[in-house]
Design an enzyme around this catalytic site. Structure first.
Site, PDB file in Angstrom:
ATOM      1  N   GLY A  31      -7.937   3.662  -9.432  1.00 42.81           N
ATOM      2  CA  GLY A  31      -7.979   2.569 -10.376  1.00 42.81           C
ATOM      3  C   GLY A  31      -6.652   2.352 -11.071  1.00 42.81           C
ATOM      4  O   GLY A  31      -5.604   2.785 -10.593  1.00 42.81           O
ATOM      5  N   ALA A  32      -6.693   1.642 -12.209  1.00 38.34           N
ATOM      6  CA  ALA A  32      -5.470   1.217 -12.908  1.00 38.34           C
ATOM      7  C   ALA A  32      -4.548   0.540 -11.912  1.00 38.34           C
ATOM      8  O   ALA A  32      -3.377   0.883 -11.766  1.00 38.34           O
ATOM      9  CB  ALA A  32      -4.788   2.391 -13.592  1.00 38.34           C
ATOM     10  N   HIS A  34      -2.255  -1.896  -9.528  1.00 40.97           N
ATOM     11  CA  HIS A  34      -1.026  -2.665  -9.679  1.00 40.97           C
ATOM     12  C   HIS A  34      -0.652  -3.240  -8.317  1.00 40.97           C
ATOM     13  O   HIS A  34      -1.425  -3.123  -7.349  1.00 40.97           O
ATOM     14  CB  HIS A  34       0.098  -1.806 -10.258  1.00 40.97           C
ATOM     15  CG  HIS A  34       0.299  -0.498  -9.545  1.00 40.97           C
ATOM     16  ND1 HIS A  34       0.746  -0.412  -8.238  1.00 40.97           N
ATOM     17  CD2 HIS A  34       0.092   0.787  -9.956  1.00 40.97           C
ATOM     18  CE1 HIS A  34       0.839   0.849  -7.883  1.00 40.97           C
ATOM     19  NE2 HIS A  34       0.433   1.605  -8.896  1.00 40.97           N
ATOM     20  N   HIS A  37      -1.084  -1.154  -5.113  1.00 44.03           N
ATOM     21  CA  HIS A  37      -2.429  -1.087  -4.535  1.00 44.03           C
ATOM     22  C   HIS A  37      -2.765  -2.367  -3.772  1.00 44.03           C
ATOM     23  O   HIS A  37      -3.382  -2.328  -2.703  1.00 44.03           O
ATOM     24  CB  HIS A  37      -3.470  -0.867  -5.639  1.00 44.03           C
ATOM     25  CG  HIS A  37      -3.319   0.420  -6.376  1.00 44.03           C
ATOM     26  ND1 HIS A  37      -2.786   0.486  -7.639  1.00 44.03           N
ATOM     27  CD2 HIS A  37      -3.632   1.685  -6.034  1.00 44.03           C
ATOM     28  CE1 HIS A  37      -2.790   1.744  -8.054  1.00 44.03           C
ATOM     29  NE2 HIS A  37      -3.302   2.488  -7.096  1.00 44.03           N
ATOM     30  N   LYS A 149       4.600   6.370  -1.553  1.00 40.36           N
ATOM     31  CA  LYS A 149       5.131   6.957  -2.793  1.00 40.36           C
ATOM     32  C   LYS A 149       4.619   8.374  -2.963  1.00 40.36           C
ATOM     33  O   LYS A 149       5.358   9.269  -3.363  1.00 40.36           O
ATOM     34  CB  LYS A 149       4.753   6.110  -4.004  1.00 40.36           C
ATOM     35  CG  LYS A 149       5.312   6.673  -5.317  1.00 40.36           C
ATOM     36  CD  LYS A 149       4.939   5.834  -6.512  1.00 40.36           C
ATOM     37  CE  LYS A 149       3.490   6.042  -6.886  1.00 40.36           C
ATOM     38  NZ  LYS A 149       3.280   7.406  -7.485  1.00 40.36           N
ATOM     39  N   ASP A 150       3.336   8.595  -2.693  1.00 45.50           N
ATOM     40  CA  ASP A 150       2.755   9.935  -2.727  1.00 45.50           C
ATOM     41  C   ASP A 150       2.931  10.562  -1.345  1.00 45.50           C
ATOM     42  O   ASP A 150       1.964  10.734  -0.590  1.00 45.50           O
ATOM     43  CB  ASP A 150       1.287   9.852  -3.123  1.00 45.50           C
ATOM     44  CG  ASP A 150       1.104   9.318  -4.531  1.00 45.50           C
ATOM     45  OD1 ASP A 150       1.415  10.051  -5.480  1.00 45.50           O
ATOM     46  OD2 ASP A 150       0.682   8.159  -4.679  1.00 45.50           O
ATOM     47  N   LEU A 184       6.329   1.537  -8.290  1.00 47.33           N
ATOM     48  CA  LEU A 184       5.141   1.180  -9.054  1.00 47.33           C
ATOM     49  C   LEU A 184       4.193   2.369  -9.123  1.00 47.33           C
ATOM     50  O   LEU A 184       3.950   3.048  -8.134  1.00 47.33           O
ATOM     51  CB  LEU A 184       4.443  -0.015  -8.404  1.00 47.33           C
ATOM     52  CG  LEU A 184       5.250  -1.312  -8.337  1.00 47.33           C
ATOM     53  CD1 LEU A 184       4.413  -2.414  -7.698  1.00 47.33           C
ATOM     54  CD2 LEU A 184       5.730  -1.740  -9.719  1.00 47.33           C
ATOM     55  N   ARG A 187       0.963   5.373 -13.818  1.00 44.28           N
ATOM     56  CA  ARG A 187       1.459   6.126 -14.969  1.00 44.28           C
ATOM     57  C   ARG A 187       2.642   5.435 -15.656  1.00 44.28           C
ATOM     58  O   ARG A 187       3.055   5.870 -16.736  1.00 44.28           O
ATOM     59  CB  ARG A 187       1.833   7.544 -14.545  1.00 44.28           C
ATOM     60  CG  ARG A 187       0.617   8.412 -14.222  1.00 44.28           C
ATOM     61  CD  ARG A 187       1.024   9.832 -13.860  1.00 44.28           C
ATOM     62  NE  ARG A 187      -0.133  10.728 -13.821  1.00 44.28           N
ATOM     63  CZ  ARG A 187      -0.859  10.971 -12.746  1.00 44.28           C
ATOM     64  NH1 ARG A 187      -0.530  10.375 -11.609  1.00 44.28           N
ATOM     65  NH2 ARG A 187      -1.889  11.790 -12.778  1.00 44.28           N
TER      66      ARG A 187
END
Length: 283
Positions: A31-32, A34, A37, A149-150, A184, A187
């Site tokens: 979630g959260a 941006h 996603h 990114k991860d 992006l 956090r």
């Protein structure tokens, strides 16, 4: 877009999406949401394919001193973003569905999980592997998409899928960045204005180091300069390493694809990033 919260309804919803021969693409999230996603959703959309997104803030991948309690949660806004992006089904399980009373299983992936964040965040990748395995068994996708990114997370999931014969294609999607280059991240909202302005030092330092290594400069010197730049910008560096892009072991072979990976804190916010270092060009 359907929003589903129970396993029984999920199974029915997935069966309906598959009716007529469609394949299923899964985009797991916490979630959260941006633009990063939404890039995953866009990459998942193909003719003959239905897109399923999941939102679950997974407690087992947070350490005791990490930000589980304050991790941003905005379910309604996230659902609207997914619907507008063309997602077909949102899987939104509560904790008691994912981890019912008596839950006792843990998946641990050796090798690629043991360095970098595996050192800094003990148990983190066990939580990631376990919840992703559950999502795969619940949704039964044909393909699942994760952001680069991860990068270590992506490596862990690829290893798990290969080892446990899931038969799911794993697609990495390039890191999405703000105009100034900052990756992006959900956090990023924790950063105040000064921290946000300083945070761009992370991708810039990685970029300078990656170019230096690619042209043949000593990796140790490039990494030392990058570390100095980060400290000068106000970061506390957790790790900054050059690794093999497949094994995540030290990237000493210039004939192989390598990755610069970093984690650093600015204020109370821990940011991660990575950049590719291509293999030596013999042309």
């Amino acid at each position: 877009m359907q929003t589903i919260r129970t396993l029984e309804a999920l199974r029915s919803g997935i069966a309906a999406l598959r009716d007529g021969g469609a394949s299923i693409a899964l985009v797991p999230t916490m979630g959260a949401l941006h633009a990063g996603h939404l890039a995953l959703i866009e990459a998942a959309k193909r003719p003959g394919r239905k897109v399923v997104a999941s939102i679950f803030v997974n407690p087992t991948q947070f350490g005791p001193n990490e930000d589980l309690s304050r991790y941003p949660r905005r379910e309604s806004a996230d659902a609207r973003m997914l619907a507008d992006a063309g997602c077909d089904l949102l899987w939104l399980p509560p904790v008691e569905v994912m981890y019912p009373t008596g839950f006792a299983t843990k998946i641990s992936v050796s090798g690629v999980s043991e360095g970098l964040d595996g050192v800094s965040r003990p148990g983190h990748f066990d939580g990631v592997a376990t919840v992703v395995a559950k999502l795969f068994n619940q949704v039964r996708p044909d393909i699942a998409l994760f952001g680069e990114k991860d990068f270590q997370q992506l490596a862990v999931i690829r290893q798990m899928v290969a080892d446990l014969d899931f038969g799911i294609e794993i697609q990495g999607v390039p890191t999405q960045r703000d105009d100034d280059g900052l990756a992006l991240s959900s956090r990023n909202i924790y950063l105040d204005d000064a921290q946000r302005a300083a945070a761009v030092a992370l991708p810039r330092a990685l970029g300078v180091a990656a170019k230096a290594i690619a042209r043949g400069d000593a990796a140790d010197d490039a990494l030392a300069s990058a570390r100095e730049a980060l400290i000068g910008a106000g970061f506390v560096v957790d790790y900054l390493e050059l690794v093999d892009a497949l094994t995540l072991t030290p990237g000493t072979d210039p004939e192989r694809a390598r990755r610069l990976v970093a984690a650093a804190k600015i204020g109370a916010t821990r940011l991660i990033d990575n950049l590719a270092v291509p293999p030596r060009d013999h042309a």
